[in-house]
Design an enzyme around this catalytic site. Structure first.
Site, PDB file in Angstrom:
ATOM      1  N   ARG A 193      75.411  27.414   7.388  1.00  0.00           N
ATOM      2  CA  ARG A 193      74.126  27.547   6.679  1.00  0.00           C
ATOM      3  C   ARG A 193      74.316  28.424   5.448  1.00  0.00           C
ATOM      4  O   ARG A 193      73.778  28.145   4.378  1.00  0.00           O
ATOM      5  CB  ARG A 193      73.057  28.118   7.619  1.00  0.00           C
ATOM      6  CG  ARG A 193      72.681  27.173   8.761  1.00  0.00           C
ATOM      7  CD  ARG A 193      71.423  27.627   9.483  1.00  0.00           C
ATOM      8  NE  ARG A 193      71.608  28.842  10.257  1.00  0.00           N
ATOM      9  CZ  ARG A 193      72.032  28.891  11.520  1.00  0.00           C
ATOM     10  NH1 ARG A 193      72.319  27.766  12.161  1.00  0.00           N
ATOM     11  NH2 ARG A 193      72.160  30.046  12.159  1.00  0.00           N
TER      12      ARG A 193
ATOM     13  N   LYS B  40      55.378  31.863   1.256  1.00  0.00           N
ATOM     14  CA  LYS B  40      54.813  30.538   1.545  1.00  0.00           C
ATOM     15  C   LYS B  40      54.277  30.468   2.965  1.00  0.00           C
ATOM     16  O   LYS B  40      54.874  31.031   3.886  1.00  0.00           O
ATOM     17  CB  LYS B  40      55.898  29.476   1.368  1.00  0.00           C
ATOM     18  CG  LYS B  40      55.412  28.058   1.682  1.00  0.00           C
ATOM     19  CD  LYS B  40      56.549  27.072   1.755  1.00  0.00           C
ATOM     20  CE  LYS B  40      56.713  26.561   3.175  1.00  0.00           C
ATOM     21  NZ  LYS B  40      57.675  25.448   3.284  1.00  0.00           N
TER      22      LYS B  40
ATOM     23  N   GLU C 263      49.925  26.444   0.992  1.00  0.00           N
ATOM     24  CA  GLU C 263      50.390  25.055   1.178  1.00  0.00           C
ATOM     25  C   GLU C 263      49.642  24.344   2.298  1.00  0.00           C
ATOM     26  O   GLU C 263      50.028  24.434   3.471  1.00  0.00           O
ATOM     27  CB  GLU C 263      51.898  25.035   1.483  1.00  0.00           C
ATOM     28  CG  GLU C 263      52.421  23.609   1.669  1.00  0.00           C
ATOM     29  CD  GLU C 263      53.908  23.524   2.018  1.00  0.00           C
ATOM     30  OE1 GLU C 263      54.544  24.571   2.234  1.00  0.00           O
ATOM     31  OE2 GLU C 263      54.416  22.409   2.090  1.00  0.00           O
TER      32      GLU C 263
ATOM     33  N   LYS D 280      50.278  24.770  -3.373  1.00  0.00           N
ATOM     34  CA  LYS D 280      51.334  23.771  -3.102  1.00  0.00           C
ATOM     35  C   LYS D 280      50.727  22.622  -2.320  1.00  0.00           C
ATOM     36  O   LYS D 280      50.679  22.652  -1.083  1.00  0.00           O
ATOM     37  CB  LYS D 280      52.486  24.426  -2.330  1.00  0.00           C
ATOM     38  CG  LYS D 280      53.592  23.465  -1.928  1.00  0.00           C
ATOM     39  CD  LYS D 280      54.879  24.185  -1.585  1.00  0.00           C
ATOM     40  CE  LYS D 280      55.899  23.240  -0.997  1.00  0.00           C
ATOM     41  NZ  LYS D 280      57.248  23.794  -0.978  1.00  0.00           N
TER      42      LYS D 280
END
Ligand code: 13P
Length: 340
Positions: free
Chosen positions: A45, A135, A176, A218
Site C-alpha cells: 500500500r 472528507k 460528500e 463533493k
C-alpha cells in the site's frame, strides 16, 4: 504559513487542478489490489501510494490528496513522511474521517455513515499530522421504495455535524452525499433524488452553522443508473447536473469537486469538460476522483517495481485529462493522442 479555511476551500478547485481521492479503506484497497493480483500488505500500500505522490501529476494537476488513516501516518521507503511528499509537490493533504456506512435500523436497504463520536479529538490529531481538509461520505441508494426521508435526514444531519466539527478544528470539510449509480433508474430519477438530498444537506449545514465559504461540496453527477436501458448523452448529463447544482448549491460554496462513482475514466472526464463548456457557473467545478484517476495506474503498475514509471505515466495522463476537462479544454482527440 497557515492558509485560511476560505483559501484552502478555494484552492482545492482553482485553475483546473483537482483532488486525488486516495482514501480507500483497508477493505476497498484490498478489492482494488485483488483485481491486479497484488497482495494488500502495509508495504505494498505504501509503495503504491508513494508511486502516485512522487509522480509528475502532483505539482501540475493535483490540488489535494484525500488520505486514509494509515497513509497519513506512513513514511515513504526512504523515511520521508508521505504527507511531506504531497506538501513538497505544492498539494494539500486531506483525510477521510468517516468510519464507513452501516445498515440503518428501521430502514431496510439503507445506510447511515458512522464516525461522529470523538471526532473533535481526532481532528486535532489529524491537523497535527498535516491535514488541512477532510472528507465524510454519506451513501444514498436509489430503489423502488428508497431513499426514505429517515435516511436522507439522518445522513444530512451527520454530514452537517461533521462539517461543523471540521471547521472548529481549522479543517475544511468536503461534504460528500453520494447518490449511487448502481441501480436501473433513469437520469431523471437520479436528478429528483439528488435534488432532494442536496436540499436537505444544505438545510442541515445551515442549522449546524457551517460556513459555506469554507466548505467544498463533493456530489455525484446526474446520471442514469448503470443497469438502466436508457443511458443519457454527455450533453444531457452535463446540462442536468449543472441545472441541479444551480438549484441546490449556493454560490457561496467556492468549490464543487465531483466523485466518479463507477463511471469509466473517459466518461468522467468528458462529463466534467462538457459542464465547464456550458459556462456561467458560480463555483469552480473540478474532479475529486478515486477510481477514474487510479484504475489506469493500478493496472500499469500491477505491483512491480519495474512498472513504477509506467504507473506514474498512466496517473499523470489521467490527471492531465481531467485538468484539461476542468478548464473546458479536453477533447476526445487529445485523449486519443496522449494515450497513444
Ligand atoms: P470514486 O471517484 O471512485 O467514486 O471515489 C471518490 C470518493 O472519494 C468516494 O468516496
Amino acid at each position: 504559513m497557515t492558509a485560511s479555511l476560505e483559501e484552502v476551500a478555494y484552492k482545492l478547485a482553482a485553475g483546473g487542478k483537482g483532488i486525488l481521492a486516495a482514501d480507500e479503506s483497508s477493505s476497498t484497497i484490498k478489492r482494488r489490489f485483488d483485481a491486479i493480483g497484488v497482495e494488500s500488505t502495509f508495504e505494498n500500500r505504501r509503495d503504491y501510494r508513494e508511486m502516485l505522490f512522487r509522480s509528475e501529476a502532483m505539482s501540475q494537476y493535483i490540488s489535494g490528496v484525500i488520505l486514509f488513516d494509515e497513509t497519513i501516518r506512513q513514511n515513504a521507503k526512504d523515511g520521508t513522511p508521505l504527507v511531506k511528499l504531497i506538501e513538497d509537490a505544492g498539494s494539500i493533504p486531506g483525510i477521510k474521517v468517516d468510519l464507513g456506512a452501516r445498515p440503518q435500523p428501521g430502514c431496510p436497504g439503507e445506510t447511515i455513515t458512522e464516525g461522529l463520536d470523538g471526532l473533535g479529538e481526532r481532528f486535532k490529531e489529524y491537523y497535527d499530522l498535516g491535514a488541512r481538509f477532510a472528507k465524510w461520505r454519506a451513501v444514498i441508494d436509489i430503489g423502488s421504495h428508497i431513499p426514505s426521508y429517515t435516511s436522507v435526514l439522518a445522513n444530512a444531519q451527520a454530514l452537517a455535524r461533521y462539517a461543523a466539527l471540521a471547521q472548529a478544528a481549522n479543517i475544511v470539510p468536503i461534504v460528500e452525499p453520494e447518490v449511487l449509480m448502481d441501480g436501473d433508474h433513469d437520469i431523471d430519477r437520479c436528478y429528483e433524488v439528488t435534488e432532494w438530498v442536496l436540499k436537505e444537506v444544505f438545510q442541515q449545514l445551515f442549522y449546524a452553522r457551517v460556513k459555506l465559504e469554507s466548505t467544498v461540496l463533493k456530489p455525484n453527477m446526474v446520471i442514469a443508473g448503470k443497469k438502466s436501458q436508457k443511458q443519457a448523452s454527455v450533453t444531457e448529463v452535463a446540462e442536468k447536473t449543472v441545472r441541479l447544482l444551480k438549484n441546490t448549491a449556493p454560490a457561496a460554496i467556492p468549490s464543487v469537486a465531483f466523485l466518479s462513482g463507477g463511471q469509466s475514466d473517459e466518461e468522467a472526464t468528458a462529463h466534467l469538460d462538457a459542464m465547464i463548456r456550458l459556462g456561467g457557473l458560480p463555483w469552480n467545478l473540478t474532479f475529486s476522483y478515486g477510481r477514474a484517476l487510479q484504475a489506469a495506474p493500478q493496472k500499469a503498475w500491477s505491483g512491480k517495481t519495474e512498472n513504477i514509471a509506467a504507473g506514474q505515466a498512466a496517473f499523470t495522463h489521467r490527471a492531465k485529462m481531467n485538468y484539461l476537462a476542468a478548464l473546458g479544454q479536453w477533447t476526445p482527440e487529445i485523449e486519443a493522442k496522449k494515450a497513444a
